[in-house]
Design a protein around this motif. Structure first.
Motif, PDB file in Angstrom:
ATOM      1  N   GLY A 353     -13.918  47.503  32.862  1.00 37.56           N
ATOM      2  CA  GLY A 353     -12.737  47.682  32.025  1.00 37.56           C
ATOM      3  C   GLY A 353     -11.459  47.349  32.769  1.00 37.56           C
ATOM      4  N   LEU A 354     -11.390  47.732  34.064  1.00 38.55           N
ATOM      5  CA  LEU A 354     -10.213  47.383  34.861  1.00 38.55           C
ATOM      6  C   LEU A 354     -10.106  45.873  35.040  1.00 38.55           C
ATOM      7  CD1 LEU A 354     -10.265  50.103  37.672  1.00 38.55           C
ATOM      8  CD2 LEU A 354      -8.945  50.072  35.555  1.00 38.55           C
ATOM      9  N   THR A 355     -11.245  45.210  35.258  1.00 33.90           N
ATOM     10  CA  THR A 355     -11.228  43.756  35.404  1.00 33.90           C
ATOM     11  C   THR A 355     -10.677  43.103  34.148  1.00 33.90           C
ATOM     12  OG1 THR A 355     -13.143  43.865  36.884  1.00 33.90           O
ATOM     13  CG2 THR A 355     -12.649  41.730  35.878  1.00 33.90           C
ATOM     14  N   ARG A 356     -11.038  43.601  32.993  1.00 31.63           N
ATOM     15  CA  ARG A 356     -10.526  43.037  31.744  1.00 31.63           C
ATOM     16  C   ARG A 356      -9.037  43.291  31.593  1.00 31.63           C
ATOM     17  NH1 ARG A 356     -15.628  45.488  28.338  1.00 31.63           N
ATOM     18  NH2 ARG A 356     -17.074  43.749  28.657  1.00 31.63           N
ATOM     19  N   ARG A 357      -8.587  44.493  31.967  1.00 32.42           N
ATOM     20  CA  ARG A 357      -7.152  44.781  31.896  1.00 32.42           C
ATOM     21  C   ARG A 357      -6.360  43.828  32.786  1.00 32.42           C
ATOM     22  NH1 ARG A 357      -5.181  49.820  30.061  1.00 32.42           N
ATOM     23  NH2 ARG A 357      -6.785  51.297  29.384  1.00 32.42           N
ATOM     24  N   VAL A 358      -6.847  43.638  34.006  1.00 29.24           N
ATOM     25  CA  VAL A 358      -6.141  42.778  34.962  1.00 29.24           C
ATOM     26  C   VAL A 358      -6.175  41.327  34.490  1.00 29.24           C
ATOM     27  CG1 VAL A 358      -6.159  41.912  37.325  1.00 29.24           C
ATOM     28  CG2 VAL A 358      -6.524  44.342  36.883  1.00 29.24           C
ATOM     29  N   ALA A 359      -7.326  40.869  33.980  1.00 29.89           N
ATOM     30  CA  ALA A 359      -7.444  39.486  33.516  1.00 29.89           C
ATOM     31  C   ALA A 359      -6.521  39.213  32.343  1.00 29.89           C
ATOM     32  CB  ALA A 359      -8.891  39.187  33.126  1.00 29.89           C
ATOM     33  N   ALA A 360      -6.208  40.226  31.550  1.00 25.40           N
ATOM     34  CA  ALA A 360      -5.301  40.022  30.415  1.00 25.40           C
ATOM     35  C   ALA A 360      -3.915  39.622  30.870  1.00 25.40           C
ATOM     36  CB  ALA A 360      -5.226  41.299  29.577  1.00 25.40           C
ATOM     37  N   LEU A 361      -3.540  39.934  32.115  1.00 26.22           N
ATOM     38  CA  LEU A 361      -2.233  39.541  32.670  1.00 26.22           C
ATOM     39  C   LEU A 361      -2.366  38.346  33.605  1.00 26.22           C
ATOM     40  CD1 LEU A 361      -0.573  42.998  33.480  1.00 26.22           C
ATOM     41  CD2 LEU A 361      -0.408  41.611  31.412  1.00 26.22           C
ATOM     42  N   ASP A 362      -3.488  37.624  33.530  1.00 25.34           N
ATOM     43  CA  ASP A 362      -3.761  36.496  34.428  1.00 25.34           C
ATOM     44  C   ASP A 362      -3.850  36.938  35.878  1.00 25.34           C
ATOM     45  OD1 ASP A 362      -3.926  34.645  32.424  1.00 25.34           O
ATOM     46  OD2 ASP A 362      -1.820  34.061  32.510  1.00 25.34           O
ATOM     47  N   GLY A 363      -4.240  38.187  36.098  1.00 21.20           N
ATOM     48  CA  GLY A 363      -4.407  38.694  37.450  1.00 21.20           C
ATOM     49  C   GLY A 363      -5.856  38.649  37.887  1.00 21.20           C
ATOM     50  N   THR A 364      -6.094  39.112  39.101  1.00 23.17           N
ATOM     51  CA  THR A 364      -7.444  39.134  39.657  1.00 23.17           C
ATOM     52  C   THR A 364      -7.734  40.520  40.226  1.00 23.17           C
ATOM     53  OG1 THR A 364      -6.659  38.311  41.802  1.00 23.17           O
ATOM     54  CG2 THR A 364      -7.457  36.682  40.207  1.00 23.17           C
ATOM     55  N   LEU A 365      -8.961  40.977  40.047  1.00 23.84           N
ATOM     56  CA  LEU A 365      -9.421  42.246  40.605  1.00 23.84           C
ATOM     57  C   LEU A 365     -10.645  41.967  41.462  1.00 23.84           C
ATOM     58  CD1 LEU A 365      -9.002  45.450  40.376  1.00 23.84           C
ATOM     59  CD2 LEU A 365     -11.022  45.345  38.903  1.00 23.84           C
ATOM     60  N   THR A 366     -10.594  42.362  42.714  1.00 22.95           N
ATOM     61  CA  THR A 366     -11.714  42.168  43.628  1.00 22.95           C
ATOM     62  C   THR A 366     -12.197  43.529  44.112  1.00 22.95           C
ATOM     63  OG1 THR A 366     -10.198  41.911  45.507  1.00 22.95           O
ATOM     64  CG2 THR A 366     -10.908  39.910  44.384  1.00 22.95           C
ATOM     65  N   VAL A 367     -13.515  43.653  44.213  1.00 24.95           N
ATOM     66  CA  VAL A 367     -14.146  44.894  44.653  1.00 24.95           C
ATOM     67  C   VAL A 367     -15.035  44.568  45.849  1.00 24.95           C
ATOM     68  CG1 VAL A 367     -15.631  46.820  44.031  1.00 24.95           C
ATOM     69  CG2 VAL A 367     -14.105  45.830  42.319  1.00 24.95           C
ATOM     70  N   ALA A 368     -14.726  45.178  46.997  1.00 25.53           N
ATOM     71  CA  ALA A 368     -15.546  45.043  48.196  1.00 25.53           C
ATOM     72  C   ALA A 368     -16.089  46.425  48.532  1.00 25.53           C
ATOM     73  CB  ALA A 368     -14.729  44.487  49.355  1.00 25.53           C
ATOM     74  N   SER A 369     -17.392  46.595  48.369  1.00 19.23           N
ATOM     75  CA  SER A 369     -17.987  47.923  48.568  1.00 19.23           C
ATOM     76  C   SER A 369     -19.370  47.784  49.183  1.00 19.23           C
ATOM     77  CB  SER A 369     -18.058  48.670  47.226  1.00 19.23           C
ATOM     78  OG  SER A 369     -18.531  49.978  47.407  1.00 19.23           O
ATOM     79  N   PRO A 370     -19.442  47.427  50.472  1.00 16.18           N
ATOM     80  CA  PRO A 370     -20.758  47.323  51.111  1.00 16.18           C
ATOM     81  C   PRO A 370     -21.400  48.694  51.275  1.00 16.18           C
ATOM     82  CG  PRO A 370     -19.008  47.106  52.736  1.00 16.18           C
ATOM     83  CD  PRO A 370     -18.335  47.153  51.393  1.00 16.18           C
ATOM     84  N   ALA A 371     -22.697  48.698  51.437  1.00 12.81           N
ATOM     85  CA  ALA A 371     -23.416  49.953  51.649  1.00 12.81           C
ATOM     86  C   ALA A 371     -22.917  50.617  52.930  1.00 12.81           C
ATOM     87  CB  ALA A 371     -24.922  49.687  51.737  1.00 12.81           C
ATOM     88  N   GLY A 372     -22.568  51.870  52.830  1.00 13.49           N
ATOM     89  CA  GLY A 372     -21.997  52.576  53.965  1.00 13.49           C
ATOM     90  C   GLY A 372     -20.483  52.605  53.970  1.00 13.49           C
TER      91      GLY A 372
END
Length: 384
Positions: A353-372
């Motif tokens: 849902g956050l990715t869609r909100r950000v994309a609506a403003l031509d923005g980008t959302l990146t998630v970096a979540s490695p194990a640990g």
């Protein structure tokens, strides 16, 4: 100085590779000319697929874009539409001239460097100082001047190389428009879906929280009216008062999650402070907002921060969260980092849902979540 020299050497290496590529491209141009003459007047047969010469030109063009991206440090390797055969063939048939020009410039640079080196060892060629001044020195300084011109020429050839690639290999106006229309249609559908998800969450919060509190409140008041014992009625009224306070608190929480009043009253910094105050774990804030972002960008940044902090509290087992917000002339950047166990799923309902909100403003959302861990969520929102 070291970075400047390294940059110049990379550009020179790119021009040298472009010269070697130009030799291959000249041969490909001759072959493609013969192929065009041989197929002149024939109708295309789609069942036979793409001709080999066009496939080779397309592959070669992709290779040249990678060369320029590696040596020139440009974005010519990026493309938003698939490369077709004929533009690639036109590029190959034209680029060999730039490659040959680069070879001539590099050869002149070698000649200039050779003559310029006379300033170091030319003393041994001259019989005396007058002979050096009349014969060796003019050639050495002329070579030095030629070397300087060639250094600038190498840079100019690299610019021509880039511009030629952009002219032939960049998407056409129609392709760019179709891509933009597709992005807008996708972002619009995403916004509609995000709004539906938000409505369902609000309905669930009201049904499971506030509504149940109000039902309990009504039952307590009804019992208090029917109980003949004044002490028992007073106890029921006290419980009803507590239920009303809890219902009011939950209703405020629902309203805060829908849209915080602090965002309008104090801006994004104040809204982020309210997120930190309500969090069950320590939240460190670092806001470098020299100006006021657009209201829509502030709202989206707030929702990203609120959802990321909530996820960190519920799922990551983090001890603390760091929220950073900074604003440039054209970009609002929000970074939320926690020290939890990691493993966040970007395709989950909340982050999606956050990715869609950000994309609506031509923005980008990146998630970096490695194990640990750690988990780092970064949102970049245009503010033009």
């Amino acid at each position: 100085m070291r970075n400047f020299l390294a940059r110049r050497l990379r550009v020179a290496a790119g021009v040298l590779l472009g010269f070697l590529s130009g030799i291959v491209e000249l041969a490909m141009t001759l072959v493609s000319g013969l192929w065009l003459l041989a197929t002149l007047g024939r109708s295309a047969d789609a069942s036979r697929g793409e001709p080999r010469i066009l496939a080779a030109a397309r592959w070669w063009s992709e290779l040249q874009r990678r060369r320029m991206a590696l040596c020139y440090g440009t974005g010519t390797a990026e493309r938003t539409a698939p490369l077709t055969g004929m533009p690639a063939l036109s590029y190959v048939a034209t680029r060999w001239t730039v490659g040959m020009l680069g070879g001539v410039v590099l050869l002149a640079a070698v000649v200039g460097a050779g003559y310029a080196s006379l300033l170091v060892w030319g003393w041994f060629l001259a019989a005396d100082l007058d002979d050096w001044a009349l014969t060796v020195a003019p050639s050495a300084f002329a070579g030095l001047f030629l070397l300087f011109l060639c250094i600038q020429g190498v840079h100019a050839v690299a610019l021509m190389d880039e511009q030629l690639a952009r002219h032939f290999l960049s998407p056409s106006d129609r392709q760019s428009m179709e891509r933009r229309i597709g992005e807008l249609a996708k972002s619009r559908a995403g916004v509609v879906e995000a709004v539906h998800d938000e409505r369902r969450r609000i309905e669930r919060d009201l049904h499971d929280g506030v509504q149940q509190r109000l039902v309990a409140l009504g039952m307590l008041l009804g019992r208090a009216r029917r109980v003949p014992d004044p002490d028992k009625a007073a106890e029921l009224l006290r419980q009803a008062h507590e239920e009303s306070q809890q219902a009011l608190k939950e209703l405020r929480d629902v309203a805060w999650r829908v849209y915080p009043a602090a965002l309008d009253e104090g801006g994004l910094a104040a809204a982020l402070e309210s997120v930190a105050e309500r969090a069950a774990i320590p939240v460190r804030l670092a806001c470098a907002l020299r100006d006021t972002p657009p209201p829509t960008a502030q709202a989206v940044a707030y929702f990203v921060a609120a959802e990321a902090v909530t996820n960190a509290v519920k799922h990551s087992g983090a001890d603390h969260v760091t929220v950073r917000a900074d604003l440039t002339d054209t970009l609002l950047r929000l970074r939320v980092e926690d020290d939890g166990r990691g493993g966040a799923d970007p395709s989950g309902s909340g982050l999606l849902g956050l990715t869609r909100r950000v994309a609506a403003l031509d923005g980008t959302l990146t998630v970096a979540s490695p194990a640990g861990g750690p988990t780092v969520i970064t949102a970049e929102l245009p503010c033009v």
